[in-house]
Motif scaffolding. Structure first.
Motif, PDB file in Angstrom:
ATOM      1  N   LEU A   1      -4.678   3.177   0.098  1.00 41.83           N
ATOM      2  CA  LEU A   1      -6.080   2.914   0.422  1.00 41.83           C
ATOM      3  C   LEU A   1      -6.924   4.184   0.394  1.00 41.83           C
ATOM      4  N   SER A   2      -6.378   5.276   0.876  1.00 42.42           N
ATOM      5  CA  SER A   2      -7.119   6.547   0.909  1.00 42.42           C
ATOM      6  C   SER A   2      -7.348   7.124  -0.478  1.00 42.42           C
TER       7      SER A   2
ATOM      8  N   GLY B   1       0.811  -1.215   0.000  1.00 44.78           N
ATOM      9  CA  GLY B   1       0.000   0.000   0.000  1.00 44.78           C
ATOM     10  C   GLY B   1       0.840   1.260   0.000  1.00 44.78           C
ATOM     11  N   ARG B   2       2.159   1.105  -0.026  1.00 45.38           N
ATOM     12  CA  ARG B   2       3.051   2.260   0.144  1.00 45.38           C
ATOM     13  C   ARG B   2       3.837   2.644  -1.112  1.00 45.38           C
TER      14      ARG B   2
ATOM     15  N   GLU C   1      -2.447   1.647   3.489  1.00 47.34           N
ATOM     16  CA  GLU C   1      -2.179   3.078   3.349  1.00 47.34           C
ATOM     17  C   GLU C   1      -0.734   3.337   2.910  1.00 47.34           C
ATOM     18  N   PRO C   2      -0.531   4.470   2.192  1.00 47.94           N
ATOM     19  CA  PRO C   2      -1.484   5.539   1.864  1.00 47.94           C
ATOM     20  C   PRO C   2      -2.338   5.284   0.613  1.00 47.94           C
TER      21      PRO C   2
END
Length: 199
Positions: free
Chosen positions: A157-158, A126-127, A154-155
């Motif tokens: 996911l956002s 996710g990074r 995240e980040p």
């Protein structure tokens, strides 16, 4: 030694199977929503775009190819608009050299992506900065963002409109689930497109 390796192998397979059983329950609704947005995009003249690094780059190419060429030998249907942003080494190295590796997916996306397309960003952590940047650009452009993620997500996911998050931190097991999820999305999508072909 062989007994220890056999036990290790069994543990790998068991963990992979357990994760798949878990996501079969927890991600079912999310998978159907991803199929929905892909179908909507294709019926409106859009396309599916995929990006990822390393093994996830290979998964991007794998999934795009199964739409462009063939997913199941038992199903005959027209080619479906899909593209992996990892395919061109000249483009990737030019962008890495001229703009930096963080922009290797964002830069071509801005040239070929269009409002209504769907971008799949694949990152086991996710990074990945280049995935995050591509998703940010996609949102600016009106492109639906779908994350195939792992860990906490995240980040990236956002930045996702929809996310398929594998709840684990081991890269290999996440990748095994990502390709299973990708196959499931595309098979369900193909079923719909065979039942009601694109015009």
């Amino acid at each position: 030694m062989h007994t220890q390796e056999a036990a290790r192998f069994a543990a790998m397979m068991t963990k992979s199977a357990d994760l798949k059983r878990r996501i079969a329950v927890e991600l079912a609704d999310a998978v159907i929503k991803v199929v929905d947005v892909c179908e909507t995009s294709l019926r409106q003249g859009g396309k599916l775009l995929f990006c990822g690094n390393g093994g996830s780059a290979a998964d991007s190419q794998h999934l795009a190819t199964e739409m462009l060429i063939r997913l199941r030998s038992s199903v005959e249907r027209p080619s479906i608009a899909a593209l992996a942003l990892t395919l061109d080494p000249a483009m990737l190295t030019a962008c890495g050299n001229d703009y930096g590796y963080d922009r290797v997916f964002e830069r071509p996306l801005r040239g070929i992506g269009q409002r209504g397309d769907v971008l799949f960003g694949i990152t086991t952590s996710g990074r990945s900065p280049n995935i995050v940047r591509a998703m940010e650009a996609a949102r600016e452009m009106g492109i639906v963002t779908v994350g195939l993620l792992g860990g906490a997500g995240e980040p990236a996911l956002s930045r996702c409109d929809l996310a398929l998050l594998v709840p684990d931190s081991e890269t290999a097991r996440i990748q095994e689930c990502h390709i299973a999820l990708g196959h499931a999305v595309l098979e369900l999508l193909e079923d719909r497109l065979v039942a009601r072909p694109l015009s």
